[in-house]
Design a protein around this motif. Structure first.
Motif, PDB file in Angstrom:
ATOM      1  N   TYR A   1      36.570  34.297  43.346  1.00 42.01           N
ATOM      2  CA  TYR A   1      36.687  34.902  44.673  1.00 42.01           C
ATOM      3  C   TYR A   1      35.562  34.428  45.596  1.00 42.01           C
ATOM      4  CZ  TYR A   1      40.420  38.039  43.168  1.00 42.01           C
ATOM      5  OH  TYR A   1      41.600  38.560  42.714  1.00 42.01           O
ATOM      6  N   LEU A   2      34.360  34.249  45.045  1.00 39.23           N
ATOM      7  CA  LEU A   2      33.265  33.697  45.863  1.00 39.23           C
ATOM      8  C   LEU A   2      33.620  32.296  46.336  1.00 39.23           C
ATOM      9  CD1 LEU A   2      29.738  34.483  44.357  1.00 39.23           C
ATOM     10  CD2 LEU A   2      30.636  35.091  46.593  1.00 39.23           C
ATOM     11  N   MET A   3      34.178  31.495  45.442  1.00 37.89           N
ATOM     12  CA  MET A   3      34.559  30.132  45.799  1.00 37.89           C
ATOM     13  C   MET A   3      35.603  30.137  46.915  1.00 37.89           C
ATOM     14  SD  MET A   3      35.861  27.130  43.214  1.00 37.89           S
ATOM     15  CE  MET A   3      34.338  27.073  42.281  1.00 37.89           C
ATOM     16  N   LEU A   4      36.440  31.178  46.924  1.00 38.27           N
ATOM     17  CA  LEU A   4      37.476  31.311  47.948  1.00 38.27           C
ATOM     18  C   LEU A   4      36.966  32.034  49.204  1.00 38.27           C
ATOM     19  CD1 LEU A   4      40.442  32.251  45.600  1.00 38.27           C
ATOM     20  CD2 LEU A   4      40.136  30.099  46.845  1.00 38.27           C
ATOM     21  N   HIS A   5      35.685  32.360  49.219  1.00 42.58           N
ATOM     22  CA  HIS A   5      35.038  33.061  50.339  1.00 42.58           C
ATOM     23  C   HIS A   5      35.646  34.445  50.581  1.00 42.58           C
ATOM     24  CE1 HIS A   5      32.885  29.399  51.118  1.00 42.58           C
ATOM     25  NE2 HIS A   5      34.027  28.743  51.150  1.00 42.58           N
ATOM     26  N   ASN A   6      36.089  35.082  49.513  1.00 37.71           N
ATOM     27  CA  ASN A   6      36.606  36.443  49.580  1.00 37.71           C
ATOM     28  C   ASN A   6      35.511  37.367  49.061  1.00 37.71           C
ATOM     29  OD1 ASN A   6      37.906  38.895  49.273  1.00 37.71           O
ATOM     30  ND2 ASN A   6      39.817  37.999  48.545  1.00 37.71           N
ATOM     31  N   GLY A   7      34.588  37.707  49.944  1.00 35.57           N
ATOM     32  CA  GLY A   7      33.429  38.512  49.570  1.00 35.57           C
ATOM     33  C   GLY A   7      33.777  39.884  49.059  1.00 35.57           C
ATOM     34  N   ASN A   8      34.789  40.525  49.645  1.00 37.39           N
ATOM     35  CA  ASN A   8      35.167  41.873  49.199  1.00 37.39           C
ATOM     36  C   ASN A   8      35.640  41.867  47.755  1.00 37.39           C
ATOM     37  OD1 ASN A   8      34.577  42.999  51.695  1.00 37.39           O
ATOM     38  ND2 ASN A   8      36.655  42.751  52.455  1.00 37.39           N
ATOM     39  N   ALA A   9      36.547  40.960  47.427  1.00 37.28           N
ATOM     40  CA  ALA A   9      37.079  40.891  46.064  1.00 37.28           C
ATOM     41  C   ALA A   9      35.984  40.473  45.077  1.00 37.28           C
ATOM     42  CB  ALA A   9      38.260  39.934  46.002  1.00 37.28           C
ATOM     43  N   ALA A  10      35.139  39.523  45.487  1.00 42.00           N
ATOM     44  CA  ALA A  10      34.048  39.075  44.613  1.00 42.00           C
ATOM     45  C   ALA A  10      33.083  40.224  44.335  1.00 42.00           C
ATOM     46  CB  ALA A  10      33.302  37.905  45.255  1.00 42.00           C
ATOM     47  N   ALA A  11      32.709  40.956  45.374  1.00 43.71           N
ATOM     48  CA  ALA A  11      31.785  42.083  45.200  1.00 43.71           C
ATOM     49  C   ALA A  11      32.375  43.116  44.247  1.00 43.71           C
ATOM     50  CB  ALA A  11      31.465  42.720  46.549  1.00 43.71           C
ATOM     51  N   ALA A  12      33.662  43.379  44.358  1.00 46.27           N
ATOM     52  CA  ALA A  12      34.303  44.358  43.475  1.00 46.27           C
ATOM     53  C   ALA A  12      34.212  43.915  42.013  1.00 46.27           C
ATOM     54  CB  ALA A  12      35.758  44.562  43.884  1.00 46.27           C
ATOM     55  N   GLU A  13      34.415  42.625  41.750  1.00 47.66           N
ATOM     56  CA  GLU A  13      34.362  42.122  40.370  1.00 47.66           C
ATOM     57  C   GLU A  13      32.929  42.181  39.827  1.00 47.66           C
ATOM     58  OE1 GLU A  13      37.046  41.458  38.503  1.00 47.66           O
ATOM     59  OE2 GLU A  13      38.265  41.963  40.253  1.00 47.66           O
ATOM     60  N   PHE A  14      31.961  41.747  40.617  1.00 45.87           N
ATOM     61  CA  PHE A  14      30.576  41.771  40.140  1.00 45.87           C
ATOM     62  C   PHE A  14      30.075  43.210  39.972  1.00 45.87           C
ATOM     63  CE2 PHE A  14      30.553  37.478  42.242  1.00 45.87           C
ATOM     64  CZ  PHE A  14      30.608  36.780  41.048  1.00 45.87           C
ATOM     65  N   GLN A  15      30.543  44.104  40.816  1.00 42.03           N
ATOM     66  CA  GLN A  15      30.159  45.506  40.673  1.00 42.03           C
ATOM     67  C   GLN A  15      30.725  46.094  39.382  1.00 42.03           C
ATOM     68  OE1 GLN A  15      27.918  47.138  42.862  1.00 42.03           O
ATOM     69  NE2 GLN A  15      27.878  48.409  41.030  1.00 42.03           N
ATOM     70  N   LYS A  16      31.919  45.667  38.989  1.00 44.92           N
ATOM     71  CA  LYS A  16      32.484  46.117  37.702  1.00 44.92           C
ATOM     72  C   LYS A  16      31.567  45.730  36.548  1.00 44.92           C
ATOM     73  CE  LYS A  16      37.334  45.500  38.892  1.00 44.92           C
ATOM     74  NZ  LYS A  16      38.513  44.641  38.641  1.00 44.92           N
ATOM     75  N   VAL A  17      31.042  44.511  36.608  1.00 47.42           N
ATOM     76  CA  VAL A  17      30.124  44.069  35.552  1.00 47.42           C
ATOM     77  C   VAL A  17      28.904  44.977  35.526  1.00 47.42           C
ATOM     78  CG1 VAL A  17      28.631  42.185  34.775  1.00 47.42           C
ATOM     79  CG2 VAL A  17      30.929  41.674  35.623  1.00 47.42           C
ATOM     80  N   LEU A  18      28.348  45.258  36.694  1.00 45.44           N
ATOM     81  CA  LEU A  18      27.152  46.094  36.767  1.00 45.44           C
ATOM     82  C   LEU A  18      27.431  47.540  36.378  1.00 45.44           C
ATOM     83  CD1 LEU A  18      25.590  44.679  40.044  1.00 45.44           C
ATOM     84  CD2 LEU A  18      25.020  44.110  37.674  1.00 45.44           C
ATOM     85  N   ASP A  19      28.636  48.003  36.639  1.00 48.13           N
ATOM     86  CA  ASP A  19      29.002  49.381  36.315  1.00 48.13           C
ATOM     87  C   ASP A  19      29.256  49.599  34.830  1.00 48.13           C
ATOM     88  OD1 ASP A  19      28.816  50.091  38.967  1.00 48.13           O
ATOM     89  OD2 ASP A  19      30.987  50.029  39.329  1.00 48.13           O
ATOM     90  N   HIS A  20      29.362  48.530  34.069  1.00 45.83           N
ATOM     91  CA  HIS A  20      29.672  48.641  32.649  1.00 45.83           C
ATOM     92  C   HIS A  20      28.585  47.992  31.791  1.00 45.83           C
ATOM     93  CE1 HIS A  20      33.554  49.369  34.579  1.00 45.83           C
ATOM     94  NE2 HIS A  20      33.751  50.170  33.548  1.00 45.83           N
TER      95      HIS A  20
END
Length: 169
Positions: A88-107
């Motif tokens: 998602y970062l590569m696609l410049h979709n910051g919202n979707a990328a942030a959601a995925e990285f936040q999942k990692v941090l939340d777990h």
């Protein structure tokens, strides 16, 4: 499998592909390999080639298992989620990328001390920067730097993060 992952993550597609194909042939009935590792390995190869949409397609197979607890000492916990964030970062979709990285941090209990737990922090900062949210990006970079305050200053990811942070000022 670890060698294939290391090569794929290092951008050594020509060396990783034969290993991935060998794993697929050698273990055709291995469910964990088929539904988790092969999608992850192939997605990493696709990301190295700049093909984020195909990487996202490949990672769909691993989505149901992203939050599963792997066997003890299993390398690569939450790799599908992390790679999805990178796509998602590569696609410049910051919202979707942030959601995925936040999942990692939340777990953190699943990620444990695997490197993607720390790298998710800097990538979360990058995702916020792509979104244009400078305040959140700065805070996420500070969080990342807090974990690296005694690290060797010559580590490439740290140097790159500092350069990115400086551009936010």
């Amino acid at each position: 499998m670890i060698a294939a992952l290391a090569l794929a993550r290092a951008g050594e597609n020509a060396r990783a592909k034969p290993l991935v194909q060998g794993l697929e042939k050698q273990y055709p009935a291995n469910t964990m390999l088929k539904v988790y590792w092969l999608p992850v390995l192939n997605a990493a190869i696709e990301l190295n080639s700049g093909n984020a949409p195909h990487a996202l397609e490949l990672l769909e197979a691993a989505s149901p298992y992203s939050l599963g607890q792997p066997p003890p000492f299993q390398l690569g916990t939450m790799y599908p989620t992390y790679l999805r964030g990178q796509a998602y970062l590569m696609l410049h979709n910051g919202n979707a990328a942030a959601a995925e990285f936040q999942k990692v941090l939340d777990h953190r209990g699943i990620v444990l001390n695997f490197p993607i737990g720390l790298l998710a922090r800097v990538n979360l900062a990058r995702a916020y920067a792509v979104q244009g949210d400078t305040a959140k990006a700065r805070a996420a970079y500070h969080d990342f730097f807090g974990f690296w305050n005694e690290a060797d200053p010559d580590i490439p990811v740290l140097q790159q993060a500092r350069a990115e942070y400086a551009k936010l000022q």
